[in-house]
Design a protein around this motif. Structure first.
Motif, mmCIF file in Angstrom:
data_model
loop_
_atom_site.group_PDB
_atom_site.id
_atom_site.type_symbol
_atom_site.label_atom_id
_atom_site.label_comp_id
_atom_site.label_asym_id
_atom_site.label_seq_id
_atom_site.Cartn_x
_atom_site.Cartn_y
_atom_site.Cartn_z
ATOM 1 N N GLU A 171 0.777 -1.167 -0.007
ATOM 2 C CA GLU A 171 0.073 -0.006 -0.031
ATOM 3 C C GLU A 171 0.929 1.184 0.052
ATOM 4 N N GLY A 176 -2.758 1.647 -2.986
ATOM 5 C CA GLY A 176 -3.930 0.926 -3.176
ATOM 6 C C GLY A 176 -3.669 -0.275 -4.148
ATOM 7 N N VAL A 230 -3.119 -4.275 0.570
ATOM 8 C CA VAL A 230 -4.094 -3.407 -0.261
ATOM 9 C C VAL A 230 -5.570 -4.158 -0.233
#
Length: 361
Positions: A171, A176, A230
């Motif tokens: 992340e 993301g 993520v």
């Protein structure tokens, strides 16, 4: 016309799989410098794609100090896109930055500002705009064949295709998972078709439901649940200023058979269209419903079968360098990519807070 001297910053998968092969087919450029924090990757790239005497760097700032370099391709993890791009622009280089534009809207906005301040050309690697189906559908939209497009879907759904290499699951490095990785392509494609870059409000949800599982039947082998930091899927509901609605679906792992990636569905007042099996246009004519499916193949003769205009990567490359050399219109403008980043960030924010995100400017 002199050849442009190009530097590559980031010599990993996207550089080797997309950018450097396309650049090697462009006779207007020569790759003269390669940079990577893993020096052996830069050395390999220089040997395979560089001109004789190509330079190899570990520090990108040393590459930017070379005043003879005209253009830089920024092909690093997402975390590094903004500051490297800004430094490159201020060093007098034109920049092609791989998607997504940046991790955050603030970073992306600073990139646009730097391009404006320096007068250098900045573009973002949304090469899915250059596919034959995308170009055909865009032409239909420009011709107003669909009318007012008031509802659209952006599709980026994989059933089990989590990238397990590099920093995709990190992340901090990427910002993301599937939303910022492949959802960005689908959203860019959809907004481009609609020519609508005025979002009003976003509601988003993201999930990490399958990331902890093992024996996953993943396309690239099992992921490590301890490294999966993520989301594995995310969804957005976007309302535009003119009242149009866009839904966005993105997943690397989802229990679904409705799998499609970097595609969109468009619903307008005159007709609708989707990117199933190429392009399908639907509507009503002579009081009858119809479906039209254009032939997007460029073959048809026994001795030739292929795309005479090149791959999407080649078309993207050609457009970017024509903009530099000939002043032609840039296909992917940084202001458009900025809106994509803003919406993606809002989906993450809405998912985290459980509240809609409203845009006030």
């Amino acid at each position: 016309m002199k050849q442009l001297r190009v530097g590559i910053i980031g010599c990993g998968g996207i550089a080797n799989g997309k950018h450097m092969p396309a650049l090697s087919r462009n006779k207007d450029i020569e790759m003269v410098a390669f940079c990577d924090i893993i020096v052996t990757r830069a050395e390999k790239a220089a040997k395979e794609f560089g001109v004789e005497g190509s330079e190899v760097y570990e520090d990108y700032k040393e590459l930017l100090a070379d005043k003879s370099i005209d253009v830089v391709h920024v092909l690093t993890p997402n975390k590094e896109h903004s500051f490297i791009t800004i430094d490159a622009l201020h060093a007098g280089k034109h920049v092609m930055c791989e998607k997504p534009m940046a991790k955050t809207y603030k970073e992306a906005k600073a990139m646009v500002k730097a391009a404006e301040e320096t007068g250098k050309i900045l573009s973002v690697g949304y090469n899915n705009r250059c596919r034959p189906d995308s170009l055909y559908l865009k032409e239909a939209c420009l011709n107003d064949d669909l009318g007012d497009i008031y509802f659209a879907k952006a599709h980026a759904v994989r059933r089990r295709a989590v990238p397990t290499w590099g920093v995709f699951l990190n992340e901090d490095e990427q910002g993301g998972g599937p939303l910022i990785d492949i959802g960005t392509h689908a959203l860019d494609l959809t907004l481009w078709m609609m020519n609508n870059y005025q979002p009003k409000m976003v509601v988003g949800t993201s999930y990490k439901k399958l990331a902890g599982q093992r024996h996953t039947a993943n396309a690239w082998g099992d992921w490590n649940p301890n490294e999966f930091t993520v989301e594995d899927s995310a969804f957005g509901f976007i309302v535009m200023e003119n009242g149009a609605t866009v839904t966005l679906e993105a997943s690397w792992a989802l229990n679904t058979l409705d799998v499609k990636e970097a595609k969109c569905t468009l619903c307008g007042t005159k007709a609708g269209a989707d990117m199933e099996d190429g392009v399908r246009v639907n509507g009503v004519k002579y009081n009858k419903q119809y479906i039209e499916k254009p032939n997007l193949e460029s073959g048809g003769v026994a001795f030739y079968d292929g795309d005479c205009n090149g791959s999407p990567s080649d078309i993207e490359n050609r457009n970017f360098y024509d903009a530099i050399l000939k002043g032609t219109e840039l296909r992917v403008k940084p202001e458009e990519a900025l809106v994509v980043t803003r919406i993606l960030e809002a989906i993450y924010e809405s998912s985290e807070t459980g509240q809609p995100v409203y845009f006030n400017d």
